[in-house]
Design a protein around this motif. Structure first.
Motif, mmCIF file in Angstrom:
data_model
loop_
_atom_site.group_PDB
_atom_site.id
_atom_site.type_symbol
_atom_site.label_atom_id
_atom_site.label_comp_id
_atom_site.label_asym_id
_atom_site.label_seq_id
_atom_site.Cartn_x
_atom_site.Cartn_y
_atom_site.Cartn_z
ATOM 1 N N THR A 438 31.262 -57.454 -51.086
ATOM 2 C CA THR A 438 31.839 -58.826 -51.029
ATOM 3 C C THR A 438 31.771 -59.387 -49.623
ATOM 4 O OG1 THR A 438 33.325 -58.279 -52.868
ATOM 5 C CG2 THR A 438 33.912 -60.168 -51.483
ATOM 6 N N GLU A 439 32.151 -58.577 -48.609
ATOM 7 C CA GLU A 439 32.092 -59.043 -47.226
ATOM 8 C C GLU A 439 30.660 -59.356 -46.797
ATOM 9 O OE1 GLU A 439 33.946 -56.133 -44.839
ATOM 10 O OE2 GLU A 439 35.984 -56.457 -45.652
ATOM 11 N N ALA A 440 29.739 -58.474 -47.182
ATOM 12 C CA ALA A 440 28.341 -58.684 -46.808
ATOM 13 C C ALA A 440 27.767 -59.944 -47.458
ATOM 14 C CB ALA A 440 27.513 -57.460 -47.198
ATOM 15 N N ALA A 441 28.135 -60.225 -48.712
ATOM 16 C CA ALA A 441 27.630 -61.428 -49.394
ATOM 17 C C ALA A 441 28.168 -62.702 -48.744
ATOM 18 C CB ALA A 441 28.028 -61.364 -50.869
ATOM 19 N N GLU A 442 29.453 -62.665 -48.335
ATOM 20 C CA GLU A 442 30.007 -63.846 -47.656
ATOM 21 C C GLU A 442 29.323 -64.092 -46.315
ATOM 22 O OE1 GLU A 442 34.113 -63.071 -47.354
ATOM 23 O OE2 GLU A 442 34.562 -63.520 -49.486
ATOM 24 N N ALA A 443 29.027 -63.020 -45.564
ATOM 25 C CA ALA A 443 28.352 -63.183 -44.272
ATOM 26 C C ALA A 443 26.949 -63.754 -44.464
ATOM 27 C CB ALA A 443 28.293 -61.828 -43.559
ATOM 28 N N GLU A 444 26.278 -63.289 -45.512
ATOM 29 C CA GLU A 444 24.921 -63.783 -45.771
ATOM 30 C C GLU A 444 24.952 -65.269 -46.137
ATOM 31 O OE1 GLU A 444 21.072 -62.712 -48.614
ATOM 32 O OE2 GLU A 444 22.995 -61.769 -48.958
ATOM 33 N N ALA A 445 25.924 -65.671 -46.943
ATOM 34 C CA ALA A 445 26.035 -67.081 -47.336
ATOM 35 C C ALA A 445 26.297 -67.975 -46.129
ATOM 36 C CB ALA A 445 27.140 -67.246 -48.367
ATOM 37 N N MET A 446 27.127 -67.533 -45.205
ATOM 38 C CA MET A 446 27.399 -68.314 -44.003
ATOM 39 C C MET A 446 26.165 -68.445 -43.128
ATOM 40 S SD MET A 446 31.209 -66.915 -42.942
ATOM 41 C CE MET A 446 31.166 -67.925 -41.467
ATOM 42 N N ALA A 447 25.387 -67.384 -43.035
ATOM 43 C CA ALA A 447 24.160 -67.439 -42.233
ATOM 44 C C ALA A 447 23.167 -68.431 -42.819
ATOM 45 C CB ALA A 447 23.544 -66.040 -42.139
ATOM 46 N N LEU A 448 23.051 -68.441 -44.149
ATOM 47 C CA LEU A 448 22.135 -69.391 -44.784
ATOM 48 C C LEU A 448 22.613 -70.829 -44.627
ATOM 49 C CD1 LEU A 448 21.330 -67.458 -48.103
ATOM 50 C CD2 LEU A 448 19.804 -67.826 -46.137
ATOM 51 N N ALA A 449 23.929 -71.018 -44.582
ATOM 52 C CA ALA A 449 24.464 -72.376 -44.474
ATOM 53 C C ALA A 449 24.280 -72.966 -43.088
ATOM 54 C CB ALA A 449 25.938 -72.376 -44.853
ATOM 55 N N GLU A 450 24.150 -72.132 -42.042
ATOM 56 C CA GLU A 450 23.978 -72.636 -40.681
ATOM 57 C C GLU A 450 22.583 -73.218 -40.505
ATOM 58 O OE1 GLU A 450 24.743 -69.455 -38.069
ATOM 59 O OE2 GLU A 450 26.925 -69.479 -38.382
ATOM 60 N N GLY A 451 22.430 -74.208 -39.588
ATOM 61 C CA GLY A 451 21.133 -74.845 -39.306
ATOM 62 C C GLY A 451 21.328 -76.308 -38.973
ATOM 63 N N PRO A 452 20.239 -77.070 -38.582
ATOM 64 C CA PRO A 452 20.363 -78.495 -38.198
ATOM 65 C C PRO A 452 20.810 -79.311 -39.389
ATOM 66 C CG PRO A 452 18.055 -77.877 -38.425
ATOM 67 C CD PRO A 452 18.848 -76.618 -38.529
ATOM 68 N N PRO A 453 21.765 -80.219 -39.205
ATOM 69 C CA PRO A 453 22.258 -81.034 -40.315
ATOM 70 C C PRO A 453 21.194 -82.010 -40.776
ATOM 71 C CG PRO A 453 23.199 -81.810 -38.249
ATOM 72 C CD PRO A 453 22.472 -80.551 -37.925
#
Length: 506
Positions: A438-453
């Motif tokens: 669960t922790e690893a999946a949340e970290a992965e989702a946050m990484a994918l969400a980051e980037g130029p708006p």
């Protein structure tokens, strides 16, 4: 019955008198008579050979001769002789000589006299036409006064005294009508030597007529203080004249108008009511164009050049558009001819519409680019495979079992029931494994969400803002126009009140 004696006629005096009456040079007159006598003698004797006549001023008689040229080889037997034939008449004849054989001129018949009359009349007409041509060819552009003599197929024949002139139909103003015997003033545009019709061509529509009338009415133009730069006409309707002054103290427009319009009014009467706009010439093309389009008021002018001809884009207020264009485009056409360029007139509302269309097109292009950029964005990256060696409490045998069960991602692991996971050998604690996933999946989702708006371009909001800006601009224009109208009405009321006060005082 007594015989009446006729006095001897001095032919020399008769010829001189006729030459004076016809205003023909004496030598030319005698040459015409010699040609006529030669034609009569040839007709009388029924000759085909060339005949020449000669006037003897001492005896006052005409002599006629058959002319034979002496040549080596005869090509025309009627006009040529060989040397042997010529020597029978003249012993010392040689090649190149002329042999003159006298023939009688006594008792010429009626037919011969008629032939002589025709030749003589033709020569006189030619002499008169050459004299008229020489007298008027250097006067092209001058004004002549004459009397309407007659009409021929729509052309006006004008009597100038010693000769006639013609005003062709295409050189007449359609607003003018003349009757026989009426005085007419026109400008010379051409003098020709064609055998038929009057030689002098006059015009009532040429701009040179307007220029000459100003020279006659305005002393400053006649002496060169004020110069007419250009003049254009729509005959009978409107004319525009560009003038400038060579002296600072002289107003060119005022000089042409005269005291209370006296000078220009006399020209308007001569042109049968043709309206005349007098414009001050300027080297600045924009200023000149603004003056040339009077009485319309110009908001702004932009100039471009296509080759040698300037192109002017003129913007006027909506209520000034029809005034600037004029009746049937007359005002803008005359202004274009006056400045020597092309003029395109647009109203302010048309310009605003063009600006709005351009902005809308820019918006559409921007939206299209945004959609294209969105289509080119990379597809979402697939979920990262789990490195089971990092998972707590999972042996290599358990990792092989998980992969065999197609549990190779965090989503797949979290979607599997804990009971199913417990059945796989080698997993020490299912609860710890799920917590770690669960922790690893949340970290992965946050990484994918980051980037130029992503850029947020809202079409509806932009168009709403644009529409609001245009409405505000139009409202401001309407308010300023209403204020100007109120000021004009107030000024008129004040002038009326001032007039009433003056009348009361009187």
């Amino acid at each position: 019955m007594a015989q009446v004696q006729t006095p001897d006629i001095d032919l020399n005096q008769v010829l001189q008198q006729v030459a004076r009456e016809k205003n023909i040079d004496m030598d030319r007159w005698i040459s015409a008579l010699e040609d006529a006598m030669a034609s009569a003698a040839k007709k009388q004797h029924r000759l085909k050979e060339p005949v020449r006549s000669h006037y003897n001023p001492e005896s006052g008689t005409f002599e006629a001769f058959i002319v034979k040229n002496v040549v080596d080889e005869v090509e025309d037997p009627l006009a040529e002789w060989t040397v042997e034939e010529a020597q029978q008449e003249k012993s010392d004849a040689a090649v190149g000589d002329e042999i003159l054989l006298p023939i009688s001129t006594e008792g010429l018949g009626r037919i011969a006299a008629q032939s002589a009359k025709q030749v003589l009349y033709q020569r006189i007409r030619e002499a008169e036409r050459e004299k008229v041509y020489g007298e008027y060819i250097d006067r092209v552009g001058e004004i002549l006064n004459g009397t309407v003599k007659r009409f021929e197929r729509g052309d006006i024949i004008v009597d100038l005294g010693r000769t006639e002139a013609v005003v062709p139909r295409n050189e007449q103003s359609r607003h003018e009508r003349y009757s026989q015997g009426e005085r007419i003033r026109a400008v010379i545009v051409d003098v020709h030597t064609q055998p038929k019709g009057p030689q002098i061509v006059l015009s009532r529509t040429d701009p040179r007529l307007l220029i000459k009338l100003f020279e006659m009415e305005v002393p400053e133009i006649y002496d060169g203080t004020v110069v007419i730069k250009n003049a254009v006409r729509a005959p009978g309707e409107r004319a525009k004249v560009a003038v400038y002054s060579r002296e600072r103290d002289v107003d060119p427009v005022g000089a042409c108008v005269g005291m209370k319009g006296s000078r220009v009014q006399s020209i308007i009467r001569e042109l049968r009511g043709e309206k005349i706009d007098i414009i001050e010439y300027s080297d600045d093309l924009v200023t000149f164009a603004q003056s040339a389009l009077a009485p319309a008021k110009i908001t702004r002018v932009s100039v471009t050049h296509h080759g040698e001809t300037p192109h002017l884009d003129v913007i006027v207020e909506d209520e000034q558009l029809s005034l600037a264009i004029g009746k049937r485009g007359q005002n803008v056409r005359l202004a274009s001819e006056l400045i020597g360029g092309r003029i395109d007139i647009k109203s302010e509302s048309d310009v605003k519409d063009e600006v709005a269309d351009a902005l809308a097109k820019m918006l559409q292009d921007a939206m299209a680019e945004s959609d294209a950029a969105a289509e080119l964005q990379p597809e979402p990256v697939a979920a990262t495979a789990i490195d089971w060696s990092q998972a707590p409490g999972v042996s290599p045998e358990a990792a092989a079992g998980l992969q065999a069960a197609a549990i190779d991602s965090f989503d797949a692991l979290l979607a599997t029931e804990p009971e199913s996971l417990a059945e796989i050998e080698g997993i020490a604690d299912v609860t710890d494994l799920v917590a770690w996933a669960t922790e690893a999946a949340e970290a992965e989702a946050m990484a994918l969400a980051e980037g130029p708006p992503a850029a947020d371009l809202n079409n509806d909001d932009f168009m709403a803002a644009l529409s609001k800006a245009l409405k505000e601009s139009e409202e401001a224009d309407r308010v300023s126009e209403q204020a100007a109208a109120d000021d004009a009405a107030l000024a008129e009321s004040e002038e009326a009140a001032a007039g009433d006060d003056s009348e009361d005082r009187e």
